[in-house]
Scaffold this motif. Sequence first.
Motif, mmCIF file in Angstrom:
data_model
loop_
_atom_site.group_PDB
_atom_site.id
_atom_site.type_symbol
_atom_site.label_atom_id
_atom_site.label_comp_id
_atom_site.label_asym_id
_atom_site.label_seq_id
_atom_site.Cartn_x
_atom_site.Cartn_y
_atom_site.Cartn_z
ATOM 1 N N VAL A 71 6.806 3.218 5.053
ATOM 2 C CA VAL A 71 5.554 3.163 4.290
ATOM 3 C C VAL A 71 5.183 4.555 3.790
ATOM 4 C CG1 VAL A 71 3.055 2.785 4.494
ATOM 5 C CG2 VAL A 71 4.661 1.071 5.374
ATOM 6 N N GLU A 72 5.282 5.536 4.661
ATOM 7 C CA GLU A 72 4.958 6.913 4.276
ATOM 8 C C GLU A 72 5.883 7.393 3.156
ATOM 9 O OE1 GLU A 72 2.480 9.950 4.225
ATOM 10 O OE2 GLU A 72 2.264 8.286 5.604
ATOM 11 N N LYS A 73 7.166 7.123 3.307
ATOM 12 C CA LYS A 73 8.141 7.505 2.282
ATOM 13 C C LYS A 73 7.851 6.773 0.968
ATOM 14 C CE LYS A 73 13.181 7.660 1.642
ATOM 15 N NZ LYS A 73 13.289 8.891 0.943
ATOM 16 N N MET A 74 7.513 5.510 1.076
ATOM 17 C CA MET A 74 7.193 4.706 -0.103
ATOM 18 C C MET A 74 5.985 5.288 -0.835
ATOM 19 S SD MET A 74 6.430 0.614 -0.037
ATOM 20 C CE MET A 74 7.952 0.220 0.798
ATOM 21 N N LYS A 75 4.952 5.638 -0.078
ATOM 22 C CA LYS A 75 3.736 6.187 -0.689
ATOM 23 C C LYS A 75 3.996 7.544 -1.338
ATOM 24 C CE LYS A 75 0.339 3.834 2.209
ATOM 25 N NZ LYS A 75 -0.703 4.002 3.249
ATOM 26 N N ASN A 76 4.878 8.334 -0.751
ATOM 27 C CA ASN A 76 5.173 9.664 -1.289
ATOM 28 C C ASN A 76 6.183 9.619 -2.435
ATOM 29 O OD1 ASN A 76 3.453 10.962 0.536
ATOM 30 N ND2 ASN A 76 5.063 11.145 2.060
ATOM 31 N N ASN A 78 7.481 6.836 -4.095
ATOM 32 C CA ASN A 78 7.381 5.757 -5.085
ATOM 33 C C ASN A 78 5.936 5.485 -5.485
ATOM 34 O OD1 ASN A 78 10.206 5.320 -4.890
ATOM 35 N ND2 ASN A 78 9.889 4.041 -3.097
ATOM 36 N N ALA A 79 5.123 6.517 -5.487
ATOM 37 C CA ALA A 79 3.697 6.343 -5.788
ATOM 38 C C ALA A 79 3.468 5.695 -7.154
ATOM 39 C CB ALA A 79 2.975 7.688 -5.699
ATOM 40 N N LYS A 80 4.273 6.093 -8.153
ATOM 41 C CA LYS A 80 4.097 5.522 -9.498
ATOM 42 C C LYS A 80 4.402 4.026 -9.507
ATOM 43 C CE LYS A 80 4.965 9.701 -12.152
ATOM 44 N NZ LYS A 80 5.840 10.368 -13.113
ATOM 45 N N GLN A 81 5.466 3.622 -8.817
ATOM 46 C CA GLN A 81 5.826 2.207 -8.764
ATOM 47 C C GLN A 81 4.762 1.396 -8.029
ATOM 48 O OE1 GLN A 81 7.837 4.749 -8.109
ATOM 49 N NE2 GLN A 81 9.835 4.441 -9.052
ATOM 50 N N ILE A 82 4.227 1.969 -6.941
ATOM 51 C CA ILE A 82 3.171 1.282 -6.193
ATOM 52 C C ILE A 82 1.928 1.128 -7.072
ATOM 53 C CG2 ILE A 82 1.616 1.420 -4.193
ATOM 54 C CD1 ILE A 82 4.543 0.755 -3.476
ATOM 55 N N MET A 83 1.578 2.177 -7.797
ATOM 56 C CA MET A 83 0.426 2.102 -8.701
ATOM 57 C C MET A 83 0.660 1.061 -9.798
ATOM 58 S SD MET A 83 -2.063 3.753 -7.601
ATOM 59 C CE MET A 83 -3.135 3.645 -9.019
ATOM 60 N N ALA A 84 1.893 0.977 -10.289
ATOM 61 C CA ALA A 84 2.207 -0.025 -11.313
ATOM 62 C C ALA A 84 1.995 -1.432 -10.767
ATOM 63 C CB ALA A 84 3.638 0.152 -11.805
ATOM 64 N N ILE A 85 2.400 -1.650 -9.533
ATOM 65 C CA ILE A 85 2.190 -2.959 -8.916
ATOM 66 C C ILE A 85 0.692 -3.226 -8.774
ATOM 67 C CG2 ILE A 85 2.509 -4.319 -6.801
ATOM 68 C CD1 ILE A 85 5.198 -2.813 -6.450
ATOM 69 N N LYS A 86 -0.060 -2.224 -8.304
ATOM 70 C CA LYS A 86 -1.514 -2.371 -8.164
ATOM 71 C C LYS A 86 -2.171 -2.694 -9.505
ATOM 72 C CE LYS A 86 -2.446 0.568 -4.185
ATOM 73 N NZ LYS A 86 -3.266 1.652 -3.662
ATOM 74 N N ASP A 87 -1.668 -2.055 -10.575
ATOM 75 C CA ASP A 87 -2.238 -2.282 -11.903
ATOM 76 C C ASP A 87 -1.894 -3.662 -12.451
ATOM 77 O OD1 ASP A 87 -3.344 0.247 -11.847
ATOM 78 O OD2 ASP A 87 -1.758 1.159 -13.079
#
Length: 165
Positions: A71-76, A78-87
């Motif tokens: 999770v920590e690695k993902m947040k650091n 892949n932040a752009k991809q996570i934000m894209a999913i949130k959007d």
Amino acid sequence: MLQRAVLLLLFVLAVTVTHSTTMAQEKEVPQEFVDKLKAREELSSLTEEDANKIALILDQARKDDQTLSMVEKMKNDNAKQIMAIKDEMSQHDIMDGLKRTVDDLEALEVLFQNPERAVVELEKEGLIEKKHLKEYKSNPKLLEDDMRKSFYYQFVTLAVAGDYL
């Protein structure tokens, strides 16, 4: 359509992940997790049983060092991809994605009761890349493990996007 593409992308990316987990057999889940999930689901089709299953996996994930590291690695990383999913996905869509992923994890139990047959059926559906077919036919357990890892990664990704992890 875009939501389905995002989930498919998550599934494809997840095949390379090497972390797996097993579903707990116990049904005791802290009520606070269930309450939070039910409150955030925005009147989706999530049942109390679904919320309990999701909450159980989230509770286990919060206690697993490998998952927390992922999770920590993902947040650091892949932040752009996570934000894209949130959007692209509402909380309702994320909840439904978590429910479908849990359903898929449970379906693996049924599908792989006969591992050789599972490989044949997944091959018929075109769900196994040709480059892996020989390996999976000789070791169906590997296919089950890879699918379980993939679904778990998908679950964690959606949970991070929904701010559950």
